[in-house]
Motif scaffolding. Structure first.
Motif, PDB file in Angstrom:
ATOM      1  N   UNK A  19      11.942  13.755  -8.333  1.00 51.06           N
ATOM      2  CA  UNK A  19      10.480  13.225  -7.962  1.00 51.06           C
ATOM      3  C   UNK A  19       9.455  13.577  -8.827  1.00 51.06           C
ATOM      4  N   UNK A  20       8.541  12.799  -9.056  1.00 49.37           N
ATOM      5  CA  UNK A  20       7.569  12.732  -9.966  1.00 49.37           C
ATOM      6  C   UNK A  20       6.461  12.174  -9.562  1.00 49.37           C
ATOM      7  N   UNK A  21       5.335  12.815  -8.963  1.00 46.82           N
ATOM      8  CA  UNK A  21       4.125  11.992  -8.304  1.00 46.82           C
ATOM      9  C   UNK A  21       4.674  11.160  -7.355  1.00 46.82           C
ATOM     10  N   UNK A  22       4.179   9.724  -7.095  1.00 46.86           N
ATOM     11  CA  UNK A  22       4.833   9.036  -6.074  1.00 46.86           C
ATOM     12  C   UNK A  22       5.838   8.159  -6.384  1.00 46.86           C
ATOM     13  N   UNK A  60       0.975  -1.336   0.108  1.00 43.78           N
ATOM     14  CA  UNK A  60       0.138   0.123  -0.159  1.00 43.78           C
ATOM     15  C   UNK A  60       0.864   1.177   0.075  1.00 43.78           C
ATOM     16  N   UNK A  61       0.301   2.330  -0.435  1.00 44.73           N
ATOM     17  CA  UNK A  61       1.168   3.668  -0.635  1.00 44.73           C
ATOM     18  C   UNK A  61       0.407   4.759   0.160  1.00 44.73           C
ATOM     19  N   UNK A  62       0.745   5.309   1.127  1.00 46.03           N
ATOM     20  CA  UNK A  62       0.475   6.362   1.797  1.00 46.03           C
ATOM     21  C   UNK A  62       1.424   7.564   2.100  1.00 46.03           C
ATOM     22  N   UNK A  63       0.776   8.565   1.772  1.00 51.65           N
ATOM     23  CA  UNK A  63       1.718   9.949   1.648  1.00 51.65           C
ATOM     24  C   UNK A  63       2.991   9.697   0.876  1.00 51.65           C
ATOM     25  N   UNK A  64       2.917   8.878  -0.503  1.00 52.06           N
ATOM     26  CA  UNK A  64       4.112   8.519  -1.045  1.00 52.06           C
ATOM     27  C   UNK A  64       4.951   7.608  -0.556  1.00 52.06           C
ATOM     28  N   UNK A  65       4.694   6.829   0.485  1.00 51.69           N
ATOM     29  CA  UNK A  65       5.553   5.798   1.048  1.00 51.69           C
ATOM     30  C   UNK A  65       4.868   4.600   0.774  1.00 51.69           C
TER      31      UNK A  65
END
Length: 325
Positions: free
Chosen positions: A121-124, A49-54
């Protein structure tokens, strides 16, 4: 309704995929078969899962729920999940297919995949996810963009990296990962990586690899093979190959002028190196990228010659001496 609550059409068997983002592609390929669609439904439940880019490992709760009426589980055997316990939730007679996590740095032997740098950086994600050990060392040593680029373009990686050891290690990894499974990806990669693009990124196989995986599953299920699939979902994020890698292996599917897609950009290798150096200097100036994990561990250290050569270069009394003189 969560992923684990997706209903299965009456009369159809239920396939559940528990994988990384590679499962997104495999789900598309499986459902591209009309024959499979007639007899199976297919549910992809990501193990991340990806939350806040992490990105982190997802809870196995949705998977546990979905397995209650699952006929076939296709899964990456990640250590964070207790698969023996999860599999016991499946109905009697259900089948499991353990699928290897398909990765390879055979095209990019100097990328440190253990320590992402996220340049530009580009999006996530980022245009450049992983650092190049050789290029980073040159940036710190030379402190001049033109000298760095000239030196890196002139570098013959075969002279400073054990490329045969890298290839053998990568094939060995796949062979170990597919042990006791229905797959034979190690042989497929070894036989085809020169004439066909098999990876876009270290962890993103290209469509020929996914077709091999899907067709192996189709054969297991008694379903006709797919001959082709036009769309490659991972094609939008690639890394160009160093010209010396192309020469060493006599790779035929690209050359140093080939344009690679890097999210919203398109670059040949030299353009990519320019972009990398600019992005690195913007983020770290001429200091060394901080490495959380030491990449040189264990008996297999293909970069040892590279480290020694670069160390000798940095001690050299003149710029350009040592590694390339």
């Amino acid at each position: 309704m969560g992923n684990g609550d997706i209903m299965t059409a009456p009369g159809k068997k239920k396939i559940v995929l528990s994988q990384t983002c590679q499962g997104l592609v495999l789900e598309r390929l499986l459902m591209a078969s009309k024959e499979l669609q007639e007899h199976f439904s297919c549910t992809f439940i990501p193990n991340y899962e990806t939350l806040d880019g992490k990105t982190s490992v997802a809870s196995s709760d949705d998977l546990a729920t979905a397995l209650g009426d699952c006929d076939i589980l296709i899964y990456h055997d990640v250590s964070s999940y207790d698969f023996p316990s999860l599999i016991r939730k499946m109905p009697p007679g259900a089948q499991t297919i353990k699928i290897p996590y398909i990765t390879s740095n055979i095209y990019w032997p100097t990328l440190d995949f253990k320590n992402p740098c996220w340049l530009s950086p580009h999006g996530s994600t980022a245009h450049i996810p992983w650092p190049c050990v050789a290029l980073n060392e040159l940036i710190v040593a030379e402190r001049d963009k033109k000298r760095v680029i000239d030196a890196y373009l002139a570098l013959d990686l075969a002279q400073v990296v054990s490329l045969d050891a890298v290839r053998e290690n990568q094939i060995g990894y796949l062979r170990a990962a597919e042990k006791d499974s229905i797959f034979h990806l190690a042989d497929y990669v070894e036989q085809n990586f020169i004439e066909r693009q098999l990876f876009h990124l270290i962890n993103h196989p290209a469509m020929p690899v996914f077709l091999e995986v899907a067709n192996t599953i189709f054969q297991f299920l008694g379903i006709r093979r797919l001959q082709k699939y036009a769309y490659d979902p991972f094609h939008n994020h690639q890394i160009p190959l160093h010209p010396s890698i192309i020469r060493h292996y006599n790779i035929t599917w690209c050359d140093e002028t080939t344009k690679f897609t890097i999210l919203d950009k398109s670059m040949c290798f030299e353009e990519y190196v320019n972009f990398y150096v600019d992005s690195y200097i913007e983020k770290y100036q001429y200091t060394m990228f901080p490495v959380p994990q030491k990449p040189f561990r264990g008996k297999f250290t293909p970069w040892r010659k590279l480290k020694d050569a670069l160390a000798g270069r940095m001690k050299s009394p003149r710029a350009g001496a040592g590694l390339f003189s």
